[in-house]
Design a protein around this motif. Structure first.
Motif, short mmCIF file in Angstrom:
data_model
loop_
_atom_site.label_atom_id
_atom_site.label_comp_id
_atom_site.label_asym_id
_atom_site.label_seq_id
_atom_site.Cartn_x
_atom_site.Cartn_y
_atom_site.Cartn_z
N ASN A 95 53.47 41.25 34.70
CA ASN A 95 52.88 42.59 34.89
C ASN A 95 51.51 42.53 35.56
O ASN A 95 50.59 43.28 35.19
CB ASN A 95 52.76 43.33 33.55
N LEU A 96 51.37 41.65 36.55
CA LEU A 96 50.11 41.58 37.29
C LEU A 96 50.11 42.62 38.40
O LEU A 96 51.15 43.01 38.92
CB LEU A 96 49.93 40.18 37.89
N VAL A 97 48.91 43.08 38.76
CA VAL A 97 48.77 44.03 39.87
C VAL A 97 48.82 43.23 41.17
O VAL A 97 47.94 42.38 41.41
CB VAL A 97 47.45 44.82 39.76
N PRO A 98 49.81 43.45 42.03
CA PRO A 98 50.04 42.57 43.19
C PRO A 98 48.92 42.55 44.21
O PRO A 98 48.77 41.57 44.94
CB PRO A 98 51.35 43.10 43.79
N VAL A 99 48.13 43.64 44.29
CA VAL A 99 47.07 43.70 45.31
C VAL A 99 45.73 43.17 44.79
O VAL A 99 44.74 43.17 45.52
CB VAL A 99 46.89 45.14 45.84
N LEU A 100 45.70 42.73 43.53
CA LEU A 100 44.48 42.18 42.96
C LEU A 100 44.57 40.66 42.86
O LEU A 100 45.65 40.11 42.62
CB LEU A 100 44.23 42.76 41.56
N THR A 101 43.44 40.00 43.03
CA THR A 101 43.41 38.55 42.89
C THR A 101 43.57 38.17 41.42
O THR A 101 43.51 39.02 40.52
CB THR A 101 42.07 37.97 43.39
N ALA A 102 43.73 36.87 41.18
CA ALA A 102 43.85 36.38 39.81
C ALA A 102 42.64 36.79 38.98
O ALA A 102 42.77 37.30 37.86
CB ALA A 102 44.01 34.86 39.81
N GLU A 103 41.46 36.61 39.54
CA GLU A 103 40.23 36.96 38.83
C GLU A 103 40.16 38.46 38.57
O GLU A 103 39.79 38.90 37.47
CB GLU A 103 39.01 36.51 39.62
N GLU A 104 40.53 39.27 39.54
CA GLU A 104 40.50 40.73 39.38
C GLU A 104 41.52 41.19 38.35
O GLU A 104 41.26 42.13 37.58
CB GLU A 104 40.75 41.41 40.73
N ASN A 105 42.69 40.55 38.31
CA ASN A 105 43.68 40.88 37.28
C ASN A 105 43.16 40.56 35.89
O ASN A 105 43.36 41.32 34.94
CB ASN A 105 44.98 40.12 37.54
N HIS A 137 43.34 33.92 44.56
CA HIS A 137 44.69 34.06 45.08
C HIS A 137 45.36 35.31 44.51
O HIS A 137 45.11 35.71 43.38
CB HIS A 137 45.54 32.83 44.72
N LEU A 138 46.25 35.91 45.32
CA LEU A 138 47.06 37.03 44.87
C LEU A 138 48.24 36.52 44.03
O LEU A 138 48.62 35.34 44.15
CB LEU A 138 47.58 37.84 46.07
N PRO A 139 48.83 37.35 43.18
CA PRO A 139 49.93 36.90 42.34
C PRO A 139 51.07 36.23 43.09
O PRO A 139 51.64 35.24 42.62
CB PRO A 139 50.40 38.20 41.67
N ASN A 140 51.42 36.75 44.30
CA ASN A 140 52.54 36.15 45.04
C ASN A 140 52.19 34.78 45.63
O ASN A 140 53.06 34.12 46.19
CB ASN A 140 53.06 37.09 46.12
N GLU A 141 50.95 34.38 45.48
CA GLU A 141 50.52 33.05 45.93
C GLU A 141 50.41 32.06 44.77
O GLU A 141 49.97 30.94 44.96
CB GLU A 141 49.16 33.16 46.63
N SER A 143 52.25 30.21 41.19
CA SER A 143 53.51 29.85 40.53
C SER A 143 53.69 30.70 39.28
O SER A 143 52.77 31.40 38.83
CB SER A 143 53.47 28.36 40.14
N GLY A 144 54.89 30.63 38.69
CA GLY A 144 55.15 31.39 37.48
C GLY A 144 54.20 31.01 36.35
O GLY A 144 53.68 31.87 35.65
N GLY A 145 53.97 29.72 36.19
CA GLY A 145 53.06 29.25 35.16
C GLY A 145 51.65 29.74 35.38
O GLY A 145 50.94 30.13 34.44
N GLN A 146 51.21 29.75 36.64
CA GLN A 146 49.86 30.23 36.96
C GLN A 146 49.74 31.73 36.73
O GLN A 146 48.72 32.21 36.24
CB GLN A 146 49.52 29.88 38.41
N GLN A 147 50.80 32.48 37.07
CA GLN A 147 50.79 33.92 36.82
C GLN A 147 50.69 34.21 35.32
O GLN A 147 49.97 35.13 34.90
CB GLN A 147 52.04 34.58 37.40
N GLN A 148 51.39 33.43 34.51
CA GLN A 148 51.31 33.64 33.06
C GLN A 148 49.92 33.28 32.54
O GLN A 148 49.40 33.94 31.63
CB GLN A 148 52.38 32.84 32.33
N ARG A 149 49.28 32.29 33.13
CA ARG A 149 47.90 31.96 32.76
C ARG A 149 46.96 33.13 33.07
O ARG A 149 46.05 33.43 32.29
CB ARG A 149 47.44 30.72 33.52
N VAL A 150 47.19 33.79 34.19
CA VAL A 150 46.39 34.96 34.54
C VAL A 150 46.59 36.06 33.51
O VAL A 150 45.64 36.71 33.06
CB VAL A 150 46.74 35.47 35.96
N SER A 151 47.84 36.29 33.11
CA SER A 151 48.12 37.34 32.12
C SER A 151 47.48 37.00 30.77
O SER A 151 47.04 37.90 30.04
CB SER A 151 49.62 37.57 31.97
N ILE A 152 47.40 35.71 30.45
CA ILE A 152 46.71 35.29 29.22
C ILE A 152 45.22 35.57 29.34
O ILE A 152 44.59 36.08 28.41
CB ILE A 152 46.96 33.79 28.94
#
Length: 229
Positions: A95-105, A137-141, A143-152
């Protein structure tokens, strides 16, 4: 100190012949800093319980207290603010916002609340999550594991009292799953938070301080992990 107290909690859907009792008179207390795993078959009521604890659904009857606050006695606006500040959510789907970077999310809960960013805490969190080289980096850049780290990171940035995780490793391979659970344990211990995690993985559940099994809307078993005491 009990950070979560659940009293005679019931949740039903529908009426008459179509009525489904998702939860039936649940009573539960969870202490500050405790890691609780909730297990059970699909449809047992565990996700319903998590959603009610997080204030994203309303019970049919009963009470939920978080940090002593009767959360369903709050107005919709008060509950939204309380939820944003006191509860961190981690889902199977990031559930990350695709237009926001990892830090912004990660910063999104603070930005929504127009709160000043504690840069020291943010950098510490990003380092714990191992996202130093991925924060722009944006979410589409990622990996799945990195995206879950962002959500954490997004769940932890406000230093909430409780963290609710619904199958947070469901979309990850075994290596990433282990890393995510290890990160969650490190983070909640470091910030003295309470972790309530739903999982089908008994290996993950075995790492918790307490395992609660739900079946047919009832708590049917509770096991304290003596190996962790």
């Amino acid at each position: 100190m009990d950070v979560v107290k659940v009293v005679d909690l019931c949740k039903s859907y529908g009426t008459g012949n179509t009525k489904v009792e998702a939860l039936k008179n649940i009573n539960l207390t969870i202490k500050n800093g405790e890691f609780v795993a909730v297990v059970g078959a699909s449809g047992s009521g565990k996700s319903t319980l998590l959603h009610l604890l997080g204030g994203v659904d309303k019970p049919t009857s009963g009470k939920i207290y978080i940090d002593g606050v009767d959360i369903y006695n709050l107005s919709e606006k008060e509950l939204a603010i309380f939820r944003r500040r006191k509860v961190g959510f981690i889902f199977q789907f990031y559930n990350l916002v695709p237009v926001l970077t990892a830090e912004e999310n990660i910063l999104l809960p603070l930005l929504l609340d127009t709160k000043k960013v504690n840069k020291e805490h943010l950098e510490e969190l990003i380092n714990i999550l191992g996202l130093e080289d991925r924060k722009h980096h944006l979410p589409n850049e990622l990996s799945g594991g990195q995206q879950q780290r962002v959500s954490i990171g997004r769940a932890l940035v406000y230093k909430p009292s409780i963290v609710l995780a619904d199958e947070p490793t469901g979309n990850l391979d075994s290596k990433n799953s282990k890393e995510i659970i290890d990160l969650l344990k490190i983070s909640v211990r470091k910030y003295n938070q309470t972790l309530i995690l739903i999982t089908h993985d008994l290996n993950i559940a075995s790492q918790a301080d307490r395992i609660i099994t739900i079946g047919d809307g009832n708590i049917i078993n509770e096991v304290i992990n003596n190996a962790k005491l």
